[in-house]
Write a protein that holds these residues in place. Structure first.
Motif, mmCIF file in Angstrom:
data_model
loop_
_atom_site.group_PDB
_atom_site.id
_atom_site.type_symbol
_atom_site.label_atom_id
_atom_site.label_comp_id
_atom_site.label_asym_id
_atom_site.label_seq_id
_atom_site.Cartn_x
_atom_site.Cartn_y
_atom_site.Cartn_z
ATOM 1 N N GLN A 70 0.839 -1.195 0.000
ATOM 2 C CA GLN A 70 0.000 0.000 0.000
ATOM 3 C C GLN A 70 0.870 1.238 0.000
ATOM 4 O OE1 GLN A 70 -2.277 0.408 3.524
ATOM 5 N NE2 GLN A 70 -3.609 1.975 2.707
ATOM 6 N N THR A 71 0.560 2.219 -0.818
ATOM 7 C CA THR A 71 1.223 3.506 -0.769
ATOM 8 C C THR A 71 0.174 4.595 -0.718
ATOM 9 O OG1 THR A 71 1.289 3.794 -3.158
ATOM 10 C CG2 THR A 71 3.157 2.683 -2.144
ATOM 11 N N GLY A 72 0.485 5.632 -0.016
ATOM 12 C CA GLY A 72 -0.398 6.781 0.033
ATOM 13 C C GLY A 72 -1.559 6.620 0.990
ATOM 14 N N ALA A 79 1.560 1.658 6.136
ATOM 15 C CA ALA A 79 2.133 2.916 5.648
ATOM 16 C C ALA A 79 3.639 2.969 5.908
ATOM 17 C CB ALA A 79 1.431 4.094 6.317
ATOM 18 N N SER A 80 4.049 2.565 7.094
ATOM 19 C CA SER A 80 5.474 2.571 7.425
ATOM 20 C C SER A 80 6.231 1.560 6.574
ATOM 21 C CB SER A 80 5.658 2.256 8.907
ATOM 22 O OG SER A 80 7.030 2.236 9.254
ATOM 23 N N LEU A 81 5.645 0.383 6.399
ATOM 24 C CA LEU A 81 6.280 -0.660 5.587
ATOM 25 C C LEU A 81 6.467 -0.193 4.155
ATOM 26 C CD1 LEU A 81 7.252 -3.566 5.119
ATOM 27 C CD2 LEU A 81 4.858 -4.245 4.824
ATOM 28 N N LEU A 119 12.053 -2.698 11.296
ATOM 29 C CA LEU A 119 10.593 -2.703 11.378
ATOM 30 C C LEU A 119 10.102 -3.907 12.166
ATOM 31 C CD1 LEU A 119 9.720 -1.676 7.722
ATOM 32 C CD2 LEU A 119 9.519 -0.260 9.758
ATOM 33 N N HIS A 120 9.650 -3.652 13.388
ATOM 34 C CA HIS A 120 9.171 -4.756 14.227
ATOM 35 C C HIS A 120 7.719 -5.088 13.922
ATOM 36 C CE1 HIS A 120 12.872 -4.677 16.542
ATOM 37 N NE2 HIS A 120 12.747 -3.360 16.654
ATOM 38 N N ASN A 121 6.971 -4.096 13.437
ATOM 39 C CA ASN A 121 5.552 -4.297 13.157
ATOM 40 C C ASN A 121 5.285 -4.178 11.663
ATOM 41 O OD1 ASN A 121 2.760 -4.505 13.220
ATOM 42 N ND2 ASN A 121 2.467 -2.382 13.896
ATOM 43 N N LEU A 122 5.244 -5.301 10.972
ATOM 44 C CA LEU A 122 4.991 -5.274 9.531
ATOM 45 C C LEU A 122 3.530 -4.991 9.209
ATOM 46 C CD1 LEU A 122 7.144 -8.275 8.216
ATOM 47 C CD2 LEU A 122 7.770 -5.862 8.419
#
Length: 519
Positions: A57-59, A377-379, A370-373
């Motif tokens: 996902q982006t945006g 948004a962060s991923l 990244l601990h929370n995949l």
């Protein structure tokens, strides 16, 4: 006099090329910026040694996987070839819960993925997978031998500063893949399952998993916050992830020569034949792989004997005498394997696995903080960096493979003939003229600018051969066409790779993304 001539060419070339590149880049900069923005869409292409894609996902804001997700997987990997198996082990070793779905877990029989360059071996060591080339009768590869018109030159890898075990490796592809699969399967948090992925599952613009059919025919779904597709260039998922431009310039015919000695032991052999190159390299202590490039989309038929006749009447005469009898015996045996020349890079340079393993190192390092995949948004923002960080290695090997294939292929055009001869003579000079290009080819020095410098040094060397000591109008005209032809080969490849990403990666903001703060 000869050394002065060579230094003069290189010195003159450096000055002129930097000026030319500067003007070219300024002119293309705005266009490339627009193109890069257009390409930065939801559907990203993860292109390495084979066909791979990531879709995230982006945006969008933070997104969780489907509420029905009870699998507990962190990552789904589609395909357990070189890339998929290595990635499964790497992420599993980092503590990720990995679910690998591979359509056939039996040992594959392929005519590609058999030569690992020294740069790829170093990545294998970095991933902790170097023991996968042990106990499979893998052969050490120390460089290449180049043959043209009865002449030959040996090009050795620049391995002086590395440990003794660092070199290329050649082997049966299937044996190598099985070793990596077995190693991944030893991890308690990595699950390998035989099945065919039929579609990606999407929810509100985010890929949440896959639908697949088990080997027993049962339709199942698997969910994870990250899905990575690594199932090859014939993947049925490619069109849902990107719009690939399919280009198959040639077909490779593979044979195995048994119990024969290569002219240069522990070296790959490239014969600059007509109409295109022939490759030889060892894949075990008793077997030598031969790959014959047959250009064009329509190739002689194997079924009616046309291919065998072509190999014996056209190709065999251009094979080194030491290998000719074994070559003809292999053709008579009738075990011919066909494969296209890919769609990512031409396999002439054997760089596919090096790019794949390098990509896995980049991806591993990006995911580690990244601990929370499940934070989509962060991923996604982190994965945007991947496409820039992979460029130095990938673009260098991709560009070199495409350019060398065009230079090494025979052509009726006088300028192309001169470029081909200039390339052979340039590499035969030794010193930096051979170690520089071989370092690029081997993945030991993945520097795009160095590639461009050497490529145009070959072109200018070719012009020097034409106009010195007595230039004529005809020779000067061929020389001008040689430069034009060289530009026509390399600049379209560079443009496709992205000028900014190749030469100015530090200007891409995503590279500077800071690790997330752990609360």
């Amino acid at each position: 006099m000869e050394m002065f001539f060579d230094n003069y060419i290189v010195g003159t070339f450096l000055v002129s090329l930097f000026a030319f590149l500067f003007l070219f880049i300024l002119r293309r900069y705005n266009n490339n910026n627009n193109n890069n923005n257009d390409n930065n869409t939801r559907k990203k292409r993860f292109e390495t040694g084979y066909s791979r894609e990531i879709k995230t996902q982006t945006g969008a804001g933070k997104g969780e996987c489907s509420p029905g997700n009870g699998s507990g997987d962190d990552v789904i990997i589609v395909g357990a070839g070189v890339a998929g198996a290595a990635l499964a082990y790497t992420l599993g070793k980092d503590g990720r819960r990995v679910h690998v779905i591979e359509r056939d877990l039996t040992e594959p029989d392929r005519i590609v993925g058999e030569l690992l360059q020294p740069g790829g071996y170093l990545k294998l060591v970095e991933l902790g997978l170097e023991d996968c080339v042990e106990d499979i009768d893998a052969q050490r590869v120390l460089g290449y031998a180049l043959f043209k018109d009865g002449r030959n030159t040996k090009l050795s890898y620049p391995l002086g500063k590395f440990q003794a075990d660092v070199s290329g490796r050649s082997f049966h592809n299937g044996r190598f893949i099985q070793r990596m699969r077995e190693k991944a399967a030893t991890l308690p948090n990595a699950k390998l399952e035989q099945g065919t992925v039929t579609s990606l599952l999407e929810e509100k613009g985010t890929i949440i998993g896959v639908q697949y059919k088990t080997k027993d025919g049962e339709e199942l779904r698997a969910y994870a916050p990250l899905t990575i597709v690594c199932d090859g260039c014939f993947s049925n998922l490619r069109r849902s992830l990107c719009n690939p431009k399919v280009d198959v310039p040639s077909c490779f015919v593979g044979l195995v020569l048994e119990n024969c000695e290569l002219p240069f032991s522990n070296h790959g052999h490239v014969i600059l034949a007509d109409p295109s190159p022939i490759l030889f390299y060892p894949i075990s202590s008793t077997e030598v792989r031969c790959l014959v490039d047959v250009p064009g989309k329509k190739v002689p038929s194997v079924a009616n004997g046309e291919m065998a006749n072509h190999l014996k009447t056209v190709v065999a005469q251009q094979v080194p005498p030491e290998l000719r009898d074994a070559f003809i015996a292999a053709v008579d045996k009738g075990a011919l394997l066909m494969g296209d020349a890919f769609n990512m890079r031409h396999p002439l340079t054997g760089g596919g696995m090096t790019v794949a393993l390098s990509d896995i190192v980049v991806l591993r390092d990006l995911l580690r903080p990244l601990h929370n995949l499940h934070d989509a948004a962060s991923l996604t923002s982190y994965l945007e960096s991947f496409y820039t960080l992979r460029k130095p290695v990938a673009s260098t090997i991709n560009t070199l493979a495409g350019a060398l294939y065009k230079v090494f292929s025979a052509s009726p055009d006088e300028a192309r003939k001169e470029m081909r001869q200039a390339c052979f003579d340039y590499l035969s000079l030794g010193g930096v003229f051979s170690t520089g290009p071989v370092a690029l080819l081997s993945g030991l020095n993945p520097q795009p600018l160095s590639l461009v410098l050497h490529f145009f040094a070959v072109a200018i060397y070719g012009v020097g051969r034409l106009i010195l000591p007595f230039p004529s109008f005809q020779r000067m005209w061929i020389g001008a066409r040689l430069i034009w032809s060289a530009s026509g080969i390399i600049f379209p490849i560079i443009k496709a790779e992205g000028v900014r990403q190749m030469f100015f990666p530090a200007t891409v903001p995503a590279v500077y993304r800071a690790p997330p703060v752990v609360n």
